[in-house]
Design an enzyme around this catalytic site. Structure first.
Site: not given
Length: 236
Positions: A10-11, A73, A155, A187, A189
């Site tokens: 993932d990012s 991702c 994040e 997403c 996140h």
């Protein structure tokens, strides 16, 4: 092959929500996780850049001897999945198809299927979720909304801050007006902010975690390929 790990990338840290879903669904499997925190976020970057990052991540994980790859991702799943499959020669599962199919599934029985999607700017621009949902149900109404600030909020773990709720209300305003039956958290996140999102859109909206849907598809794929691990892993 059965005893090899499953690769996930993932990012950033958001993909850990997908790892958790995979671990819960496949407790006997081993995993290798790559979070590209040095280059997060992907959602505001160009197609060429996302493709390059995704292929680099995939080749690195493939070099570790994985038996399958999960592209956690959503942006990379939307923009680079065919290129990844071509380069690494392994089974690759993204999160967009599974999430779209799950959203359609939970709206069965509704006279008008209305599915909302929140995702990064790049994923929304690609129309990947829109097309995947319409393939699963040609009659579904779909509304997509980009929520670019959700990634840095997740994040930084700003889950309970007043500013997070203010930003979320602004990002989710078109979704609230649309009144969907289901909302895809498009997403990795976004499940970190699930409680915030749920409070704002209301209890009547079913929240779809694409990571959980992908975990179900990975389990089916491993069983079909004869790649499921026979080993029992003890401990957390």
């Amino acid at each position: 092959m059965k005893d090899r790990p499953i690769g996930i990338f993932d990012s950033g840290v958001g993909g850990l929500t997908v790892y958790r879903a995979l671990h819960d669904r496949l407790p006997n499997e081993r995993f290798v996780y790559l979070g590209d925190t040095a280059r997060v976020p992907y959602g505001t970057k160009s197609l060429e850049t996302v493709e390059r990052y995704a292929i680099e991540n995939s080749l690195f994980l493939a070099s570790l001897g994985i038996k399958a790859l999960v592209v956690a991702c959503n942006t990379a799943s939307a923009l680079a999945l065919p290129q990844i499959r071509q380069r690494i020669g392994l089974d690759v599962v993204g999160v967009i198809g599974p999430g779209a199919r799950k959203a359609v599934e939970v709206t069965k029985g509704n006279s008008e299927r209305k599915v909302g999607v929140i995702a990064t700017e790049a994923a929304v621009a690609s129309n990947a979720y829109f097309e995947a949902i319409r393939r699963a149900s040609g009659s579904a109404s779909v509304l997509q909304a980009a929520c670019p600030l959700f990634v840095p909020l997740a994040e930084e773990n700003w889950i309970s801050e007043p500013e997070t709720f203010t930003i979320a209300r602004k990002h989710l305003a078109p979704i609230i007006e649309f009144e969907p039956d289901a909302l895809v958290l498009g997403c990795t996140h976004y499940p970190i902010l699930r409680d915030v999102i749920g409070q704002i859109v209301g209890e009547s909206v079913k929240l779809i975690d694409s990571g959980e849907a992908a975990a179900d598809e990975v389990a089916s794929m491993l069983a079909d390929r004869g790649l499921a691990s026979d080993e029992t892993i003890e401990g957390p």
